[in-house]
Design an enzyme around this catalytic site. Structure first.
Site, PDB file in Angstrom:
ATOM      1  N   HIS A  99       0.811  -1.230   0.000  1.00 35.09           N
ATOM      2  CA  HIS A  99       0.000   0.000   0.000  1.00 35.09           C
ATOM      3  C   HIS A  99       0.835   1.266   0.000  1.00 35.09           C
ATOM      4  O   HIS A  99       0.337   2.338   0.348  1.00 35.09           O
ATOM      5  CB  HIS A  99      -0.950  -0.014   1.210  1.00 35.09           C
ATOM      6  CG  HIS A  99      -1.921  -1.145   1.181  1.00 35.09           C
ATOM      7  ND1 HIS A  99      -2.529  -1.638   2.316  1.00 35.09           N
ATOM      8  CD2 HIS A  99      -2.380  -1.920   0.170  1.00 35.09           C
ATOM      9  CE1 HIS A  99      -3.327  -2.650   1.989  1.00 35.09           C
ATOM     10  NE2 HIS A  99      -3.241  -2.854   0.692  1.00 35.09           N
ATOM     11  N   CYS A 126       3.024  13.041  -7.445  1.00 32.19           N
ATOM     12  CA  CYS A 126       2.136  14.059  -8.010  1.00 32.19           C
ATOM     13  C   CYS A 126       0.800  13.406  -8.373  1.00 32.19           C
ATOM     14  O   CYS A 126       0.782  12.351  -9.012  1.00 32.19           O
ATOM     15  CB  CYS A 126       2.769  14.655  -9.273  1.00 32.19           C
ATOM     16  SG  CYS A 126       1.635  15.729 -10.185  1.00 32.19           S
TER      17      CYS A 126
HETATM   18  C1  BV8 Z   1      -8.019  -2.352  -5.421  1.00 31.19           C
HETATM   19  C2  BV8 Z   1      -3.034   2.953   2.456  1.00 31.19           C
HETATM   20  C3  BV8 Z   1      -8.781  -2.478  -7.676  1.00 31.19           C
HETATM   21  C4  BV8 Z   1      -3.739   4.248   2.690  1.00 31.19           C
HETATM   22  C5  BV8 Z   1      -4.748   1.209   2.584  1.00 31.19           C
HETATM   23  C6  BV8 Z   1     -12.693  -7.550  -2.978  1.00 31.19           C
HETATM   24  C7  BV8 Z   1     -13.630  -7.728  -1.964  1.00 31.19           C
HETATM   25  C8  BV8 Z   1     -14.064  -6.635  -1.223  1.00 31.19           C
HETATM   26  C9  BV8 Z   1     -13.567  -5.348  -1.482  1.00 31.19           C
HETATM   27  C10 BV8 Z   1     -12.656  -5.185  -2.480  1.00 31.19           C
HETATM   28  C11 BV8 Z   1     -12.228  -6.284  -3.234  1.00 31.19           C
HETATM   29  N1  BV8 Z   1     -11.302  -5.821  -4.118  1.00 31.19           N
HETATM   30  C12 BV8 Z   1     -11.141  -4.487  -3.971  1.00 31.19           C
HETATM   31  C13 BV8 Z   1     -11.963  -4.058  -2.974  1.00 31.19           C
HETATM   32  C14 BV8 Z   1     -12.103  -2.686  -2.541  1.00 31.19           C
HETATM   33  C15 BV8 Z   1     -11.098  -2.305  -1.449  1.00 31.19           C
HETATM   34  C16 BV8 Z   1     -11.320  -3.100  -0.189  1.00 31.19           C
HETATM   35  O1  BV8 Z   1     -10.610  -4.059   0.085  1.00 31.19           O
HETATM   36  N2  BV8 Z   1     -12.302  -2.705   0.605  1.00 31.19           N
HETATM   37  C17 BV8 Z   1     -12.581  -3.408   1.842  1.00 31.19           C
HETATM   38  C18 BV8 Z   1     -12.281  -2.494   3.023  1.00 31.19           C
HETATM   39  C19 BV8 Z   1     -14.026  -3.845   1.844  1.00 31.19           C
HETATM   40  N3  BV8 Z   1      -9.733  -2.484  -1.911  1.00 31.19           N
HETATM   41  C20 BV8 Z   1      -9.170  -1.533  -2.653  1.00 31.19           C
HETATM   42  O2  BV8 Z   1      -9.747  -0.534  -2.998  1.00 31.19           O
HETATM   43  C21 BV8 Z   1      -7.722  -1.776  -3.065  1.00 31.19           C
HETATM   44  N4  BV8 Z   1      -7.616  -1.475  -4.480  1.00 31.19           N
HETATM   45  O3  BV8 Z   1      -8.357  -3.471  -5.159  1.00 31.19           O
HETATM   46  O4  BV8 Z   1      -8.033  -1.797  -6.700  1.00 31.19           O
HETATM   47  C22 BV8 Z   1     -10.250  -2.392  -7.322  1.00 31.19           C
HETATM   48  C23 BV8 Z   1     -10.782  -1.190  -6.859  1.00 31.19           C
HETATM   49  C24 BV8 Z   1     -12.150  -1.125  -6.536  1.00 31.19           C
HETATM   50  C25 BV8 Z   1     -12.963  -2.251  -6.650  1.00 31.19           C
HETATM   51  C26 BV8 Z   1     -12.403  -3.463  -7.085  1.00 31.19           C
HETATM   52  C27 BV8 Z   1     -11.038  -3.530  -7.421  1.00 31.19           C
HETATM   53  C28 BV8 Z   1      -6.787  -0.832  -2.334  1.00 31.19           C
HETATM   54  C29 BV8 Z   1      -6.709  -1.195  -0.875  1.00 31.19           C
HETATM   55  C30 BV8 Z   1      -5.595  -0.380  -0.188  1.00 31.19           C
HETATM   56  C31 BV8 Z   1      -6.191   0.725   0.634  1.00 31.19           C
HETATM   57  N5  BV8 Z   1      -5.132   1.463   1.361  1.00 31.19           N
HETATM   58  N6  BV8 Z   1      -3.731   1.886   3.168  1.00 31.19           N
HETATM   59  C32 BV8 Z   1      -3.498   4.775   4.089  1.00 31.19           C
HETATM   60  O5  BV8 Z   1      -2.861   4.088   4.910  1.00 31.19           O
HETATM   61  O6  BV8 Z   1      -3.933   5.916   4.348  1.00 31.19           O
HETATM   62  S1  BV8 Z   1      -5.481  -0.053   3.416  1.00 31.19           S
HETATM   63  C33 BV8 Z   1      -5.388   0.135   5.100  1.00 31.19           C
HETATM   64  O7  BV8 Z   1      -6.039  -1.021   5.595  1.00 31.19           O
HETATM   65  C34 BV8 Z   1      -3.996   0.108   5.724  1.00 31.19           C
HETATM   66  O8  BV8 Z   1      -2.951  -0.080   4.811  1.00 31.19           O
HETATM   67  C35 BV8 Z   1      -4.090  -1.131   6.625  1.00 31.19           C
HETATM   68  O9  BV8 Z   1      -2.883  -1.745   6.829  1.00 31.19           O
HETATM   69  C36 BV8 Z   1      -4.968  -1.952   5.786  1.00 31.19           C
HETATM   70  C37 BV8 Z   1      -5.538  -3.226   6.257  1.00 31.19           C
HETATM   71  O10 BV8 Z   1      -6.054  -3.042   7.518  1.00 31.19           O
HETATM   72  P1  BV8 Z   1      -5.257  -3.758   8.720  1.00 31.19           P
HETATM   73  O11 BV8 Z   1      -3.802  -3.577   8.516  1.00 31.19           O
HETATM   74  O12 BV8 Z   1      -5.749  -5.136   8.854  1.00 31.19           O
HETATM   75  O13 BV8 Z   1      -5.668  -2.867   9.923  1.00 31.19           O
HETATM   76  P2  BV8 Z   1      -7.020  -2.975  10.745  1.00 31.19           P
HETATM   77  O14 BV8 Z   1      -7.096  -1.769  11.583  1.00 31.19           O
HETATM   78  O15 BV8 Z   1      -8.133  -3.339   9.840  1.00 31.19           O
HETATM   79  O16 BV8 Z   1      -6.789  -4.270  11.670  1.00 31.19           O
HETATM   80  C38 BV8 Z   1      -5.753  -4.283  12.611  1.00 31.19           C
HETATM   81  C39 BV8 Z   1      -5.800  -5.652  13.255  1.00 31.19           C
HETATM   82  O17 BV8 Z   1      -4.741  -5.731  14.183  1.00 31.19           O
HETATM   83  C40 BV8 Z   1      -7.083  -5.919  14.032  1.00 31.19           C
HETATM   84  O18 BV8 Z   1      -7.608  -7.163  13.616  1.00 31.19           O
HETATM   85  C41 BV8 Z   1      -6.632  -5.990  15.498  1.00 31.19           C
HETATM   86  O19 BV8 Z   1      -7.291  -7.022  16.196  1.00 31.19           O
HETATM   87  C42 BV8 Z   1      -5.181  -6.322  15.371  1.00 31.19           C
HETATM   88  N7  BV8 Z   1      -4.307  -5.770  16.418  1.00 31.19           N
HETATM   89  C43 BV8 Z   1      -4.384  -4.554  17.003  1.00 31.19           C
HETATM   90  N8  BV8 Z   1      -3.329  -4.416  17.849  1.00 31.19           N
HETATM   91  C44 BV8 Z   1      -2.598  -5.561  17.758  1.00 31.19           C
HETATM   92  C45 BV8 Z   1      -3.215  -6.427  16.843  1.00 31.19           C
HETATM   93  N9  BV8 Z   1      -2.731  -7.651  16.543  1.00 31.19           N
HETATM   94  C46 BV8 Z   1      -1.588  -8.024  17.154  1.00 31.19           C
HETATM   95  N10 BV8 Z   1      -0.932  -7.250  18.031  1.00 31.19           N
HETATM   96  C47 BV8 Z   1      -1.400  -6.018  18.360  1.00 31.19           C
HETATM   97  N11 BV8 Z   1      -0.722  -5.261  19.251  1.00 31.19           N
END
Ligand code: BV8
Length: 249
Positions: A122, A130
């Site tokens: 990511h 840009c």
């Molecule tokens: C794309 C950069 C083509 C920006 C980020 C298929 C199915 C469903 C949806 C989609 C799909 N294909 C595409 C999509 C759409 C979308 C998507 O996935 N949506 C989801 C949310 C439904 N994906 C995209 O748009 C991607 N592009 O596929 O392009 C396309 C486009 C549209 C439609 C189809 C195809 C681009 C995705 C990238 C987005 N950018 N980051 C920024 O940072 O500002 S993603 C963002 O989420 C971060 O990078 C983060 O790392 C990432 C994933 O989240 P997690 O890292 O898991 O973080 P989260 O908070 O969720 O969870 C943390 C976990 O840690 C928790 O479970 C918690 O319990 C645990 N935890 C907490 N503390 C601890 C711990 N574990 C251990 N120890 C601890 N101490």
């Protein structure tokens, strides 16, 4: 099964692995003080959801708001230090015959902990590009928010992949290959909700790999994992690497 019962079993799997692929998420950096992506936002930003700000539409609608959000996050990343979880993954990469580190995080902490060839799915929040011509923008002038590209005058944006944007093709191809070719896949600190990253552990499973999950909370991946441990990455991962390679400790 308890964490202490699982630990030696997982250590054995890692020690005997031919090739390990690791997918990290925001939970790995939580103990470095960087809020996870789905933690509620605080202060000025409490009224916004991260997912709603991390999009090209939000940037076009309100470029200064999105730029300021990233400037606030960059400050936190610059002040953060890698935690024992990052160092343990870097140590595992030295000990294991092959170990590919794939991250969804944009904070660069795995590299600062000594991780090599880290695949940043990511992007990286400390780099800028840009918005119009995609070129890397090295230095930005103070003043305008967002600054303007010195080449074409377009708006400067953080070099991260926003929702709705494609991941860098070369990085994703490398990550998919590592997931398919590994015999052990470790998912650590991720909710396994964001695609296509969330597909990687499933590809590894489809190719017969052993799937290990280390995460504070259960995720959609948990039922498919051979080993799913509820633990904090910064606490558990160092214990796991020490148990797998005691000679290296
Ligand atoms: C794309 C950069 C083509 C920006 C980020 C298929 C199915 C469903 C949806 C989609 C799909 N294909 C595409 C999509 C759409 C979308 C998507 O996935 N949506 C989801 C949310 C439904 N994906 C995209 O748009 C991607 N592009 O596929 O392009 C396309 C486009 C549209 C439609 C189809 C195809 C681009 C995705 C990238 C987005 N950018 N980051 C920024 O940072 O500002 S993603 C963002 O989420 C971060 O990078 C983060 O790392 C990432 C994933 O989240 P997690 O890292 O898991 O973080 P989260 O908070 O969720 O969870 C943390 C976990 O840690 C928790 O479970 C918690 O319990 C645990 N935890 C907490 N503390 C601890 C711990 N574990 C251990 N120890 C601890 N101490």
């Amino acid at each position: 099964m308890s964490v202490d019962t699982l630990l030696p079993q997982i250590a054995e799997v890692l020690r005997n692995a031919r090739a390990i692929a690791v997918l990290t998420g925001a939970g790995l950096s939580a103990e470095s003080g960087i809020p996870t992506f789905r933690d509620a936002q605080t202060g000025l930003w409490a009224q916004y959801r991260a997912e709603d700000l991390a999009t090209p539409e939000a940037f076009e609608r309100n470029p200064q708001l999105v730029w300021d959000w990233y400037e606030m996050r960059r400050e936190g990343v610059r002040a953060a230090q890698p935690n024992p979880g990052h160092f343990a993954l870097a140590a595992m990469q030295v000990q294991a015959p092959a170990c590919t580190l794939i991250t969804q995080n944009v904070d660069g902490l795995l590299q600062r902990a000594g991780g090599r060839m880290v695949l940043e799915l990511h992007g990286n929040i400390l780099r800028n590009t840009c918005f119009d011509d995609g070129c890397v923008v090295e230095a930005v002038l103070e003043g305008q928010r967002p600054p303007r590209c010195p080449q074409c005058g377009g708006m400067v944006r953080p070099d991260v992949v926003w929702f709705g944007e494609e991941l860098p093709a070369d990085v994703l191809t490398h990550a998919i290959r590592a997931a398919k070719e590994c015999d052990v896949f470790l998912s650590i600190g991720t909710s396994a909700l964001v695609h296509p990253a969330a597909q990687l552990p499933m590809s590894a499973l489809d190719n017969g790999a052993t799937l290990i999950e280390v995460n504070r909370d259960p995720t959609p991946l948990s039922p498919s994992a051979h080993y799913s441990v509820r633990a904090l990455a910064g606490e558990f991962q160092p214990r796991l690497v020490k148990a797998a390679w005691p000679e290296a400790a």
